[in-house]
Design an enzyme around this catalytic site. Structure first.
Site, PDB file in Angstrom:
ATOM      1  CE1 TYR A 287      78.223 -19.092  47.043  1.00  0.00           C
ATOM      2  CE2 TYR A 287      76.022 -18.292  46.500  1.00  0.00           C
ATOM      3  CZ  TYR A 287      77.214 -18.876  46.118  1.00  0.00           C
ATOM      4  OH  TYR A 287      77.405 -19.264  44.813  1.00  0.00           O
ATOM      5  CD  GLU A 350      75.124 -19.330  42.141  1.00  0.00           C
ATOM      6  OE1 GLU A 350      75.704 -18.634  43.014  1.00  0.00           O
ATOM      7  OE2 GLU A 350      74.720 -18.871  41.063  1.00  0.00           O
ATOM      8  CD1 TRP A 388      80.491 -19.689  43.159  1.00  0.00           C
ATOM      9  CD2 TRP A 388      79.050 -20.002  41.452  1.00  0.00           C
ATOM     10  NE1 TRP A 388      80.793 -18.770  42.175  1.00  0.00           N
ATOM     11  CE2 TRP A 388      79.926 -18.941  41.130  1.00  0.00           C
ATOM     12  CE3 TRP A 388      78.071 -20.377  40.523  1.00  0.00           C
ATOM     13  CZ2 TRP A 388      79.849 -18.244  39.921  1.00  0.00           C
ATOM     14  CZ3 TRP A 388      78.000 -19.678  39.328  1.00  0.00           C
ATOM     15  CH2 TRP A 388      78.879 -18.626  39.038  1.00  0.00           C
ATOM     16  CD  GLU A 395      82.332 -13.680  43.620  1.00  0.00           C
ATOM     17  OE1 GLU A 395      82.124 -14.591  42.808  1.00  0.00           O
ATOM     18  OE2 GLU A 395      81.445 -13.221  44.362  1.00  0.00           O
TER      19      GLU A 395
END
Ligand code: IFM
Length: 450
Positions: A287, A350, A388, A395
């Site tokens: 991420y 992801e 994702w 979340e």
């Protein structure tokens, strides 16, 4: 010819709704989620899974990553819920119908409440309890699932549960963090063996595809907040070793180093993982970057007050997601290179962005996929990419406000609406397919779109 897997990922508790038998359900009831929010029916995926898988297929995806919620399958210790098993069987039927190759995750942050009450993964017998569940799933559903992640983000799980307080039990307990790392590795090794042992006969459309078992591992690109600061520079390296490398080394059969000097005691080595490779692939969840800050007195949202260190995920003025995570595509390339050094096939299990207005997601996809394409072109064995997430979802400690979905969910009506950026993702997938490219995809295909 193995075709590249274009997918989207989800997890049970974040979308299914009514996971009343897990530890999160209890934790939410105690008010630990921002604003006292509770997952409730979430996106009501439990009832709408057919519609949702059709939405996945409408985007041209050919794979779907989901998790199997242990607390549904075994709501009380030793009691197996037939109905829940049938639901997952239906989910797999639907994957087959929509031509979505299933990738199943067996632990994605939640655990049954009964398991949590006996100490969860910090308890010495955790491996046996988890393996019993894995045996049940592999025996009943396994023949039709070619790809498995035993664990999702074990380091995020340990840090969140026993150090950073963002997952239950949410207490600063370094000794338990250490025990949990060890037990999670034992659980993984045992699950890895169990899946391979239990699934001898393969069925369904992917029966000829090799059975692959790995983990989905979150990698963070650590930096010192102040590059000149010796403690921050040193800590960034230590965190990289602890958070990113420890699992990669363990899966590769090398010496395990699940500890941080002065913070997390080093657990004993897990002997059964030494000297052998216990993963058929590495799943990379990527991420953002993390800046390590040394502040002996201050206390920030992301810093447990017990240690004088904090993490932030972007600097002022740096482009960032709604969650304040820096948009840093070069970090994806960097982390893939780190993982590829272990010589196992890779899946990007992801990658995504919280972007309610959908004004950054297209560019996010473009830049991250461009990095990916370059690495594939270089010859790194990357076999799939999972965005994702398929849908907006719960979340965790943040509740429902961060919006990661390719589809927006309106939580009153539960209507799903495709986001423009999802159509861009679809365009990339189509272009990749039309060029009839086997792996590795040629950069030219991507350039057309970029
Ligand atoms: O929502 C989570 C997911 O459960 C695990 N990986 C990171 C995602 C975004 O925070």
């Amino acid at each position: 010819m193995t075709s590249f897997l274009w997918g989207a990922a989800t997890s049970g508790h974040q979308i299914e709704g009514n996971n009343v038998h897990n530890d999160w359900w209890q934790w939410e009831a105690q008010g630990f989620v921002e604003g006292g929010v509770r997952s409730g029916i979430a996106t009501d995926h439990w009832k709408r899974f057919r519609e949702d898988l059709k939405l996945a297929s409408d985007l041209g995806l050919n794979s779907y990553r989901f998790s199997i919620e242990w607390s549904r399958i075994e709501p009380k210790e030793g009691t197996w819920n037939r109905e829940a098993l049938d639901w997952y069987r239906e989910l797999i039927n639907e994957c087959e119908k929509q031509k979505l190759l299933p990738m199943a995750t067996l632990h994605h942050f939640t655990i049954p409440q009964w398991f949590s009450e006996t100490g969860g993964f910090a308890a010495h017998d955790a491996k046996d309890k988890f393996t019993r569940f894995v045996k049940h799933i592999a025996g009943h559903l396994g023949s039709r699932i070619p790809l498995w992640c035993t664990l999702n983000e074990p380091m995020v799980y340990v840090v969140g549960a026993y150090l950073g307080k963002f997952l239950p039990p949410g207490r600063f307990l370094p000794k338990r963090a250490s025990a949990a790392c060890r037990n999670l590795l034992k659980a993984h090794v045992s699950a890895y063996e169990m899946i391979h042992r239990q699934i001898s006969k393969r069925e369904g459309p992917w029966k000829n595809r090799p059975l692959e078992v790995g983990i989905a591992h979150n990698l963070l690109d650590f930096h010192p907040d102040r590059p000149w600061h010796p403690i921050e520079a040193w800590t960034a390296r230590i965190f990289h070793r602890f958070f990113n490398l420890s699992w990669l080394d363990a899966l590769a059969g090398r010496k395990q180093h699940f500890g941080v000097l002065g913070i997390i005691p080093y657990p004993k080595q897990v002997k059964e993982a030494i000297g052998r490779v216990t993963a058929d692939f590495i799943g990379v969840n990527y991420y953002t970057k993390a800046y390590v800050q040394w502040h002996p007195l201050a206390k920030t949202e992301n810093s447990p007050s017990e240690i004088p260190l904090g993490l932030t995920f972007c600097r002022r003025k740096e482009p960032a997601s709604d969650l304040g995570w820096a948009i840093h595509p070069k970090g994806l390339a960097k982390m893939i290179r780190v993982a590829s050094a272990y010589k196992l096939p890779l899946y990007i299990t992801e990658n995504g962005i919280a972007d309610r207005k959908d004004h950054m997601r297209k560019d996010f996809l473009k830049k991250h996929l461009f990095e990916l394409a370059k690495l594939i072109h270089e010859g790194i064995d990357i076999r799939g990419y999972y965005y994702w997430s398929l849908l907006d979802n719960f979340e965790w400690i943040k509740g429902f406000w961060p919006r990661f979905g390719l589809y927006a969910v309106e939580y009153q009506s539960l209507d799903r609406t495709v986001r423009k950026s999802a159509l861009y993702y679809k365009q990339i997938i189509e272009a990749h397919r039309q060029n009839n490219l086997s792996l590795p995809p040629q950069l030219a295909c991507f350039k057309k779109i970029f």
